[in-house]
Design a protein around this motif. Structure first.
Motif, PDB file in Angstrom:
ATOM      1  N   ALA A   7      29.990  14.697  47.965  1.00  0.00           N
ATOM      2  CA  ALA A   7      28.703  14.961  47.318  1.00  0.00           C
ATOM      3  C   ALA A   7      28.894  15.124  45.819  1.00  0.00           C
ATOM      4  CB  ALA A   7      28.053  16.225  47.892  1.00  0.00           C
ATOM      5  N   GLY A   8      27.823  14.809  45.071  1.00  0.00           N
ATOM      6  CA  GLY A   8      27.792  15.068  43.633  1.00  0.00           C
ATOM      7  C   GLY A   8      28.567  14.053  42.822  1.00  0.00           C
ATOM      8  N   CYS A  28      24.875  11.221  49.010  1.00  0.00           N
ATOM      9  CA  CYS A  28      25.968  11.928  49.698  1.00  0.00           C
ATOM     10  C   CYS A  28      26.320  11.199  50.987  1.00  0.00           C
ATOM     11  CB  CYS A  28      25.566  13.364  50.021  1.00  0.00           C
ATOM     12  SG  CYS A  28      25.080  14.342  48.592  1.00  0.00           S
ATOM     13  N   SER A  38      20.572  13.348  50.449  1.00  0.00           N
ATOM     14  CA  SER A  38      21.004  13.409  49.057  1.00  0.00           C
ATOM     15  C   SER A  38      20.828  14.814  48.497  1.00  0.00           C
ATOM     16  CB  SER A  38      20.203  12.418  48.210  1.00  0.00           C
ATOM     17  OG  SER A  38      20.428  11.093  48.635  1.00  0.00           O
ATOM     18  N   LEU A  39      21.578  15.115  47.444  1.00  0.00           N
ATOM     19  CA  LEU A  39      21.451  16.396  46.764  1.00  0.00           C
ATOM     20  C   LEU A  39      20.086  16.499  46.078  1.00  0.00           C
ATOM     21  CD1 LEU A  39      24.966  16.737  45.085  1.00  0.00           C
ATOM     22  CD2 LEU A  39      23.964  18.373  46.701  1.00  0.00           C
ATOM     23  N   HIS A  99      24.930  17.507  40.484  1.00  0.00           N
ATOM     24  CA  HIS A  99      26.057  18.448  40.423  1.00  0.00           C
ATOM     25  C   HIS A  99      27.277  17.655  39.966  1.00  0.00           C
ATOM     26  CE1 HIS A  99      24.434  22.141  42.281  1.00  0.00           C
ATOM     27  NE2 HIS A  99      23.721  21.342  43.063  1.00  0.00           N
ATOM     28  N   SER A 126      33.365  23.259  44.892  1.00  0.00           N
ATOM     29  CA  SER A 126      32.920  23.177  46.287  1.00  0.00           C
ATOM     30  C   SER A 126      33.867  23.967  47.175  1.00  0.00           C
ATOM     31  CB  SER A 126      32.854  21.722  46.767  1.00  0.00           C
ATOM     32  OG  SER A 126      34.144  21.135  46.738  1.00  0.00           O
ATOM     33  N   HIS A 159      24.067  24.958  46.066  1.00  0.00           N
ATOM     34  CA  HIS A 159      23.405  24.431  47.255  1.00  0.00           C
ATOM     35  C   HIS A 159      24.378  24.440  48.427  1.00  0.00           C
ATOM     36  CE1 HIS A 159      20.491  22.837  44.292  1.00  0.00           C
ATOM     37  NE2 HIS A 159      19.640  22.953  45.297  1.00  0.00           N
ATOM     38  N   TYR A 170      25.076  22.844  52.380  1.00  0.00           N
ATOM     39  CA  TYR A 170      24.713  21.826  53.368  1.00  0.00           C
ATOM     40  C   TYR A 170      25.079  22.318  54.758  1.00  0.00           C
ATOM     41  CZ  TYR A 170      24.433  17.484  55.979  1.00  0.00           C
ATOM     42  OH  TYR A 170      24.106  16.532  56.907  1.00  0.00           O
ATOM     43  N   TRP A 207      20.034  20.323  52.789  1.00  0.00           N
ATOM     44  CA  TRP A 207      20.599  21.154  51.736  1.00  0.00           C
ATOM     45  C   TRP A 207      19.694  22.351  51.505  1.00  0.00           C
ATOM     46  CZ3 TRP A 207      25.335  20.322  49.670  1.00  0.00           C
ATOM     47  CH2 TRP A 207      25.896  19.050  49.828  1.00  0.00           C
TER      48      TRP A 207
END
Length: 771
Positions: free
Chosen positions: A670-671, A686, A701-702, A706, A711, A736, A738, A745
């Motif tokens: 992600a990100g 993501c 998706s986010l 980010h 993480s 956020h 998940y 999210w």
């Protein structure tokens, strides 16, 4: 001896019913049997690498105390060693033949009803020739019980070789010829692993004797009969140790009947004592754990508990909690109940949830530690439980509903409460005034602000280290030395979440960002990074923090590096690639061994930085990043220190400065940024990767960018913390989370301190730091 005296009645009845049900399905066949067979296919083999060491330590203690010894070895000078025939036969071909001959004679005497043995009670005596010295013989026996020979140098080597030749002990001869053992310069960890392997090999040889029914001196009868070595049973089971060594009548009986005990379970557990392996599945683990408890077979019990800890899920957690409570296992019960609380929505969706006792349902629903998206989920779970048996449960509704925190609901959520309450009043035989009490609580709320949320304190905590903040004026930027941790998670009204941050301390010396962070052995390791923005501000220093606010400087890395990942594989740290200076990234990998406190260098296929890395099943996975031209990559590959690089399926989209975390059997990405256009832009897409199939799947998706975020995985959920937006260069002050179960999210609140180029990890802090 009554081995079932501690068996709870409800579990005994449950297992009898399940056994009868299985017999019925076997007789009738059909879909029920097919479903049961599908269930039986899910079995995992759990192994204990240390089991051989533990078994042989007990055997060594028995030998030194002359317990259950049945083999006497003597030299020409009259000196003797009392040992166990099964142990010595595992390393000596000569003694293996002697055991075969003894068993053959015993069987012949049994058939003729005669007893004319040279040694009483089937004991075996072996005398060695004058060329064998006692010191050499003692060393062979030492190897049989310990897997090693201490002080194997000089003249003693010849003595050991002579004894090994006489006893036909080929594995002892191999030890004599190994230069590492002679010089005794093997690293401690390697030496211990070598001993483990040798003892495991010996245990396998004893298992082969058992399978061939050689040297077996007792028959355990349970729905049939099987042959076993008393000494192995005593070494692995406190129950059998007491039976065979405390003067009970069973200590001399050739056949011992174990009533109300299944032969399959007994044979499986005893085989585990010989092999160190236990096949486990949810259809068998409770029965095997129960039997291991009754017989006090500690090696198998440890594997059963390991299975229950690692494989617990929404479908099994209620059974695990009930089993642990029935058998007085507080640690296992705490783990199961904590799983129920943090995965409550998934647990509430299982059929077993509808069979919960009302007091347990109330305990879970009213707990501060209950983790739910909103209070509506708690309300729905209680309603589903009531509707499963409304005739008997409707009268409990009012009391159970006190566990729901109605003031934390939104007006939209409360409409559903009204609708369900009216339906229950219309459909039920009794009228239940849920709505009136709920409306009063919802309208007036609670006076104490802390009671207006559920406050959960995870056992592990998420730690954020260092970082930077964005400002067009470089002089206004303030890199951080701070360490912050999440102490609690809080559910507020509706879907509103927040975390409680606490300051743990500060790093020594300079601040740093774009550094490496990892946890090994409960210690926090910090390496490399930048302390400012000039060309020469990249670091190669490393520290660790033992969470007692005392820092220790470690050996420097060979390279200055930033914008890289530090991962743990085995007992070592790996720092891969990264930026050495502006527009110059690295193709080197450094490995750090804590025992030696220095770094070893290894090559990487190509220069890379801004990638993400994680370890799954002992393999290092690396995704994306920048190449030497600082283009974003789509690659995914395995890096192995000896085998090098293995390329896997590419990601769907390129990315760098992103996050990748391991959760259960998938890797979540992600990100970051991407080359969607000719310049960098935010990557919101993501996806997740399945290492077993080498396939990628998209996930939601986010909600916001980010880039350069941190993480970590906490309580089965992926956290993405901070970062910034590449497109407008604004900081992402939010974190956020998940949730793979809900596939969405969640906004978990705001970040403390610096937001960009931070690093995060999960560890367990001492209680005094969280009180």
């Amino acid at each position: 001896m009554d081995i079932n005296k501690h068996l709870p009645k409800e579990w005994e009845e449950k297992w009898k019913a399940e056994k009868e049900q299985r017999k019925k399905m076997q007789a009738e066949g059909g879909e029920g049997l097919e479903a049961e067979n599908r269930k039986l296919q899910w079995i995992k083999a759990y192994n204990s690498h240390r089991m051989g060491v533990k078994i042989f330590q007990a055997l060594k203690d028995f030998k030194e105390s002359l317990v259950l010894t049945d083999l006497t070895l003597s030299t020409a000078d009259g000196r003797r060693l009392c040992t166990h025939s099964s142990v010595m036969a595992a390393v000596s071909t000569l003694l293996h033949r002697q055991v075969q001959q003894r068993d053959k004679e015993k069987n012949a005497q049994k058939e003729q009803s005669e007893a004319d043995l040279s040694c009483p009670d089937g004991e075996l005596c072996v005398s060695l020739g004058p060329e064998i010295e006692f010191a050499g013989l003692a060393s062979v026996v030492e190897f049989a019980y310990t897997g090693t020979i201490l002080g194997l140098t000089g003249q003693r080597v010849a003595q050991v070789q002579a004894a090994a030749h006489a006893l036909e002990a080929s594995r002892v001869l191999e030890v004599c010829s190994e230069k590492e053992e002679q010089q005794f310069k093997v690293e401690e960890v390697q030496r211990e692993r070598k001993i483990e392997r040798k003892l495991k090999e010996s245990l396998q040889c004893i298992r082969q004797l058992w399978m061939e029914k050689l040297g077996c001196d007792v028959e355990l009868e349970a729905e049939g009969q099987s042959f076993h070595h008393r000494v192995i049973l005593a070494a692995s089971s406190d129950y059998f140790r007491a039976m065979f060594t405390s003067g009970m009548r069973e200590s001399h009986q050739p056949i011992i009947t174990l009533l109300s005990l299944g032969s399959v379970e007994l044979e499986t557990l005893i085989d585990c004592s010989y092999s160190g392996t236990l096949p486990l599945g949810w259809d068998s683990v409770f029965q095997l754990t129960c039997t291991a408890l009754q017989l006090q077979i500690q090696p198998a019990l440890s594997l059963c508990l390991d299975f229950l800890h690692k494989e617990i899920d929404a479908n099994s957690c209620l059974d695990v909690a009930s089993f642990a409570e029935a058998y007085g296992m507080p640690a296992l019960q705490e783990l199961a109940e904590d799983f129920i609380l943090r995965c409550f929505p998934e647990v509430a969706a299982t059929p077993k949830f509808l069979d919960l006792p009302p007091e347990k349902l109330y305990d879970y629903s009213s707990s501060d530690s209950l983790c739910v998206p909103s209070e509506l989920a708690v309300f729905r779970a209680i309603v589903a439980w009531i509707e499963a048996n409304p005739k008997e449960r409707l009268g409990l509704a009012k009391q159970l509903m006190t566990g729901v925190r109605f003031p934390l609901m939104t007006f939209r959520e409360f409409r559903e409460v009204r609708a369900i309450n009216l339906r229950m009043e219309c459909d039920g035989e009794k009228e239940v005034d849920l709505y009136g009490a709920a409306l009063k609580e919802f309208g007036f709320g609670l006076s104490d602000s802390l009671q207006k949320c559920r406050v959960r304190h995870p056992k592990d905590t998420l730690l954020v280290v260092g970082g930077d903040q964005l400002d067009p004026d470089f002089g206004q930027r303030l890199p951080s030395r701070q360490l912050w941790f999440i102490n609690s998670l809080r559910n507020r009204t509706g879907l509103v979440k927040e975390v409680e941050w606490r300051l743990l301390g500060e790093m020594p010396d300079s601040a740093r960002f774009r550094h490496g962070l990892a946890v090994l052995g409960g210690q926090v390791y910090i390496a490399g990074g930048c302390d400012y923005y000039a060309k020469g501000d990249t670091l190669k220093s490393a520290y660790y923090d033992p969470v007692q606010n005392t820092w220790q400087r470690l050996a420097d890395m060979h390279e200055f590096r930033s914008n890289f990942s530090l991962v743990v594989r085995g007992e070592k740290l790996y720092a891969m690639g990264g930026d050495k200076e502006i527009n110059t990234n690295l193709a080197t990998v450094e490995c750090y061994c804590p025992d030696k406190n220095h770094w070893f260098a290894h090559p990487l296929d190509q220069a890379s930085s801004g990638y993400a890395a994680t370890v799954w099943e002992g393999e290092i996975f690396i995704s994306g990043g920048f190449n030497c031209k600082y283009q974003c990559l789509v690659s995914m590959f395995l890096y192995h220190p000896e085998r090098g690089t293995t390329y896997l399926s590419d990601m769907s989209q390129d990315r760098a400065e992103h996050c990748m975390e391991k959760l259960t059997c998938r890797l979540y990405v992600a990100g970051g940024v991407c080359n969607l256009r000719k310049f960098y832009t935010d990557q919101l897409f993501c996806e997740s990767y399945d290492p077993m199939t080498d396939c990628w799947s998209s996930i939601p998706s986010l909600p916001i960018p980010h880039v350069g975020a941190a993480s970590a995985v906490l309580e089965g959920k992926v956290y993405i913390l901070g970062g910034y937006s590449q497109e407008d260069y604004s900081e992402s002050a939010l974190l956020h989370r998940y949730d793979p179960a809900s596939l969405r999210w969640e906004n978990m609140g705001r970040m403390p301190g610096p937001k960009t180029d931070i690093r995060a990890c999960v560890l367990r802090l001492p209680p005094h730091l969280r009180s």
